[in-house]
Design a protein around this motif. Sequence first.
Motif, PDB file in Angstrom:
ATOM      1  N   GLN A 188      -5.497   7.528  -2.198  1.00 30.93           N
ATOM      2  CA  GLN A 188      -6.667   6.714  -2.167  1.00 30.93           C
ATOM      3  C   GLN A 188      -7.721   7.687  -1.707  1.00 30.93           C
ATOM      4  N   ASP A 189      -7.516   8.531  -0.426  1.00 36.31           N
ATOM      5  CA  ASP A 189      -8.660   9.473   0.074  1.00 36.31           C
ATOM      6  C   ASP A 189      -8.802  10.487  -1.000  1.00 36.31           C
ATOM      7  N   THR A 213      -6.265  -0.911  -6.155  1.00 38.46           N
ATOM      8  CA  THR A 213      -5.075  -0.081  -6.075  1.00 38.46           C
ATOM      9  C   THR A 213      -4.356  -0.316  -5.029  1.00 38.46           C
ATOM     10  N   SER A 248      -5.260  -2.646 -12.032  1.00 34.56           N
ATOM     11  CA  SER A 248      -5.616  -1.743 -10.959  1.00 34.56           C
ATOM     12  C   SER A 248      -6.115  -0.334 -11.577  1.00 34.56           C
ATOM     13  N   CYS A 305       1.018  -1.161  -0.191  1.00 35.68           N
ATOM     14  CA  CYS A 305       0.127  -0.034  -0.025  1.00 35.68           C
ATOM     15  C   CYS A 305       0.794   1.179  -0.141  1.00 35.68           C
ATOM     16  N   PRO A 312      -9.709  -3.366  -3.998  1.00 36.90           N
ATOM     17  CA  PRO A 312      -9.925  -1.805  -3.860  1.00 36.90           C
ATOM     18  C   PRO A 312     -10.381  -1.451  -2.277  1.00 36.90           C
ATOM     19  N   PRO A 313     -10.438  -0.169  -2.038  1.00 36.48           N
ATOM     20  CA  PRO A 313     -10.660   0.237  -0.841  1.00 36.48           C
ATOM     21  C   PRO A 313     -12.244  -0.200  -0.434  1.00 36.48           C
ATOM     22  N   TYR A 347      -8.219   0.378   3.297  1.00 37.16           N
ATOM     23  CA  TYR A 347      -7.743   0.850   2.057  1.00 37.16           C
ATOM     24  C   TYR A 347      -7.241  -0.275   1.262  1.00 37.16           C
ATOM     25  N   GLN A 349      -2.288   5.586   1.049  1.00 41.37           N
ATOM     26  CA  GLN A 349      -3.500   5.953   1.601  1.00 41.37           C
ATOM     27  C   GLN A 349      -3.973   7.555   1.344  1.00 41.37           C
TER      28      GLN A 349
END
Length: 611
Positions: A326-327, A319, A284, A171, A208-209, A344, A323
């Motif tokens: 991603q957010d 993905t 991804s 990650c 994925p998250p 995540y 983090q």
Amino acid sequence: MDAKFDIVVIGGGHAGAEAAWAASRLGARTAMITMDARAIGRMSCNPAIGGLGKGQMVREIDALGGLMGLAIDEAAIQFRTLNKRKGPAVWAPRAQADRSGYEVVLQKLLRQPGGPDILEGTVERIRTKPASHGGPHRSRITGVALLDGRTLACDAVIVTTGTFLRGLMHCGPTKTEGGRVGEKASKGLSAQLRDLGFELGRLKTGTPPRVHRDTLEYAALTEQPGDDDPVPFSFLTESVAREQMPCWVTYTNEESHRHIRSNLHRAPMYSGQIQSTGPRYCPSIEDKVVRFADKPRHQLFLEPEGRDNERMYCNGIPTSLPQDVQDAVLATIPGLERAKVLQYGYAVEYDWVPTWQTGPSLETKIVSGLFLAGQINGTSGYEEAAGQGLVAGVNAARRLAGREPLILGRDEAYIGVMIDDLVTKPPTDPYRMFTSRAEYRLSLRSDNADQRLTPIGKKIGMVDDDRWERFEQKRRLIAELKELSKRLRCNGPTLSDLMRRSESSVETIRAALLAEGVGSYPIEVMEQVAIDGRYAGYLARQDDQVERFRKLESMKIPARADYAKMEELRAEAREKLAAVAPVTLGQASRIPGISPADIAVLWIRFAGRKK
């Protein structure tokens, strides 16, 4: 040795569950060894079963007496048939699962009387001894040794380790050993497989998250309900009456893609942190944005992980980005602007055994009694793993009983297509089943999986009396309705003739029966008769192709054929045939680089060798 078993299954995922079930059902004393018995059947990725090509395989697993169809029918929260706008040959059942409910149901099924012994532990070593002279194997199975010091004697081992063989999760720059969040990797087994003579490779997959469902803006999402008349997976499930839950659809956009592009240097796939190959057909989100730069958006399916589960699975954006990225990306997607991330996304690298080292029975060519199933064979997906697990479990039990292995043909099952693809064309990226991989998909439909495979399941001992009685009843009704359709007339043409037209349906049959005052038939019987009628002309032509295919498949190649001495073959052909060691001429013809001229040479050399 602490205990003696016939077969030991290493791993409790979808391949391990089917393997242990099949082996024990065929009378072998079977142990399943898993690091955590509570995680048996756990859905590491999306909480769903089925889909294009995959749904057909689940129905095949069920028709053969496997578990997956029964488990998803009991644990599903939504049923949908995909591709309904196309022909029945590519209709694909799919079900959204209650994630925790699915593993509970599967564990309950495995713990039925006569099922496998379930042991917690980590296998550190597979014990072998030199094989007897005269066979193709270097060694044979004698047992397994666990990390805690226990040893188990056995005659066969089925390895179904999923993503846990030296699993490494990514990650962003963070790397964590493990095959799944919160679960340890299996490290010793990889080195031991190398010691046994296997070449190992490295593959990658991603997830994925997951976000909290109460933090979504549902007004900005498009609802995707289940089918009004849900069709179950198992041929034993008569109907599904419970309320279904909706899924939701949204899309990424140019702003989402801008965030991803500006952070590619922080993505493990692009920074050089990940060296292995990921799935071509489930890339991804960062790979999608790079490979499909012309696309302004990508679709996301927001899938609930259960009725009482607050997690929503963001299907479509696997993905390994950091983090914070991603957010930022989620905040640009309609409906997810204020989503709270509960887990995540991450990528996981793991070891696999390239499948030129495995035969069509899924027994390895190097170690007698050692079978491989699932992601260790380079596949992706629960359904692909389960299909292999069932075949490996059946064949391990049949091997110990001195019987010929179960080899499903490409004309018999999607499971057969998959295994044949794996051993003749070893994948370079995680293999995923699609309907387009099957040459005979007109006859390999989800509706007729029981007609194709339940007789085989009965013959090998996987199908019990209850399932067989139901199958025989359905088969009798289908034959009766087909015969009746030749006599019933519908304003001139017979019902049989009418069903050859593409517009005919179950309603056509129902109306004809009502008009003649004939009693109705179960909907699954009418549906199968309607589909068979629609495809009758095409299937007749396909039968000719299948017959030619079977002639090649019926010509056996000796297990110890010495291709190096066949000077009539090209050097490339000798090398590839020796590596794959095809069982039949048909299998040899599907090896990349093998020409028709090479097949003609083999035909002349081995003519007369039949099944």
